[in-house]
Design a protein around this motif. Structure first.
Motif, PDB file in Angstrom:
ATOM      1  N   TYR A 123       0.910  -0.959   0.015  1.00  0.00           N
ATOM      2  CA  TYR A 123       0.039  -0.053   0.038  1.00  0.00           C
ATOM      3  C   TYR A 123       0.964   1.146   0.024  1.00  0.00           C
ATOM      4  N   ASP A 130      -3.920   0.017  -7.025  1.00  0.00           N
ATOM      5  CA  ASP A 130      -3.436  -1.132  -6.129  1.00  0.00           C
ATOM      6  C   ASP A 130      -4.113  -0.603  -4.829  1.00  0.00           C
ATOM      7  N   ASN A 131      -3.880   0.479  -4.540  1.00  0.00           N
ATOM      8  CA  ASN A 131      -4.543   0.818  -3.119  1.00  0.00           C
ATOM      9  C   ASN A 131      -5.758   0.611  -3.060  1.00  0.00           C
ATOM     10  N   ILE A 134      -6.653  -2.926  -2.327  1.00  0.00           N
ATOM     11  CA  ILE A 134      -6.297  -3.267  -0.990  1.00  0.00           C
ATOM     12  C   ILE A 134      -7.361  -3.047  -0.020  1.00  0.00           C
ATOM     13  N   GLN A 143      -7.842  -9.921   1.913  1.00  0.00           N
ATOM     14  CA  GLN A 143      -6.668  -9.161   1.095  1.00  0.00           C
ATOM     15  C   GLN A 143      -5.563 -10.131   1.219  1.00  0.00           C
ATOM     16  N   PHE A 146      -0.099  -7.897   3.118  1.00  0.00           N
ATOM     17  CA  PHE A 146       0.112  -6.563   2.386  1.00  0.00           C
ATOM     18  C   PHE A 146       0.918  -5.524   3.483  1.00  0.00           C
ATOM     19  N   ALA A 148       2.494  -1.616   4.770  1.00  0.00           N
ATOM     20  CA  ALA A 148       2.197  -0.150   4.700  1.00  0.00           C
ATOM     21  C   ALA A 148       2.967   0.474   5.513  1.00  0.00           C
ATOM     22  N   SER A 152      -0.304   5.288   7.231  1.00  0.00           N
ATOM     23  CA  SER A 152      -1.200   4.596   6.420  1.00  0.00           C
ATOM     24  C   SER A 152      -2.295   3.869   7.237  1.00  0.00           C
ATOM     25  N   LEU A 157      -6.027   3.503   5.963  1.00  0.00           N
ATOM     26  CA  LEU A 157      -6.304   1.913   6.252  1.00  0.00           C
ATOM     27  C   LEU A 157      -7.206   1.717   7.437  1.00  0.00           C
TER      28      LEU A 157
END
Length: 166
Positions: A123, A130-131, A134, A143, A146, A148, A152, A157
């Motif tokens: 992320y 892509d974000n 997610i 998911q 991932f 981050a 985030s 998130l």
């Protein structure tokens, strides 16, 4: 350092920052057969890694684990093992920088069972498509792995992760 905080006549900072040799366990624990077969590692890097990997692999569904180990103690194997073992779960890894998130996502692509994933693993700012993928897959818990940066997790998130936790 406050004057009233002393340890045997030394300030707290001095006590905590003194140079000491790190005790390394010369008798490393052999990896479990599943880890050896999936990742080709013969030994765990230390007791913390061995305990964390075993805990992750036997963790009941719907539970959360937090692993904190020093640099070089094998955190990557821990989340990689979990991701291979529980492909349909969301596994969020906090990394200190976006660059590290990208590096870790690239490393994941080398693991045969994870490289087939259609979902992105990092992320990062500026990667809208892509974000979005997610963010859309986190609430359902689908998911997968991932990475981050901490900021985030505190911003975009945050709500999807809370929804997934509920």
């Amino acid at each position: 350092t406050p004057d009233w905080i002393n340890e045997e006549g030394r300030a707290v900072d001095e006590s905590s920052m003194q140079a000491e040799k790190r005790l390394w366990d010369k008798n490393l624990t052999p990896t479990d057969s599943w880890v050896r077969n999936k990742f080709n590692f013969e030994e765990y890097k230390g007791p913390g890694q061995a305990s964390a990997v075993r805990s992750m692999l036997h963790m009941p569904e719907g539970k959360t684990s937090l692993v904190i180990l020093p640099t070089g103690e094998g955190k990557s194997l821990i989340y990689q093992a979990l991701a291979v073992n529980q492909k349909s779960q969301t596994i969020a890894v906090v990394v200190p920088t976006i660059a590290l998130a990208i590096d870790q996502a690239d490393e994941i692509e080398q693991i045969e069972e994870l490289m087939k994933s259609e979902k992105p693993h990092a992320y990062k700012g500026g990667n809208i498509e892509d974000n979005k993928k997610i963010l859309e897959s986190i609430p359902s818990g689908s998911q997968g792995l991932f990475f981050a940066a901490p900021e985030s997790f505190n911003t975009t998130l945050r709500i999807p992760l809370i929804q997934a936790a509920r």
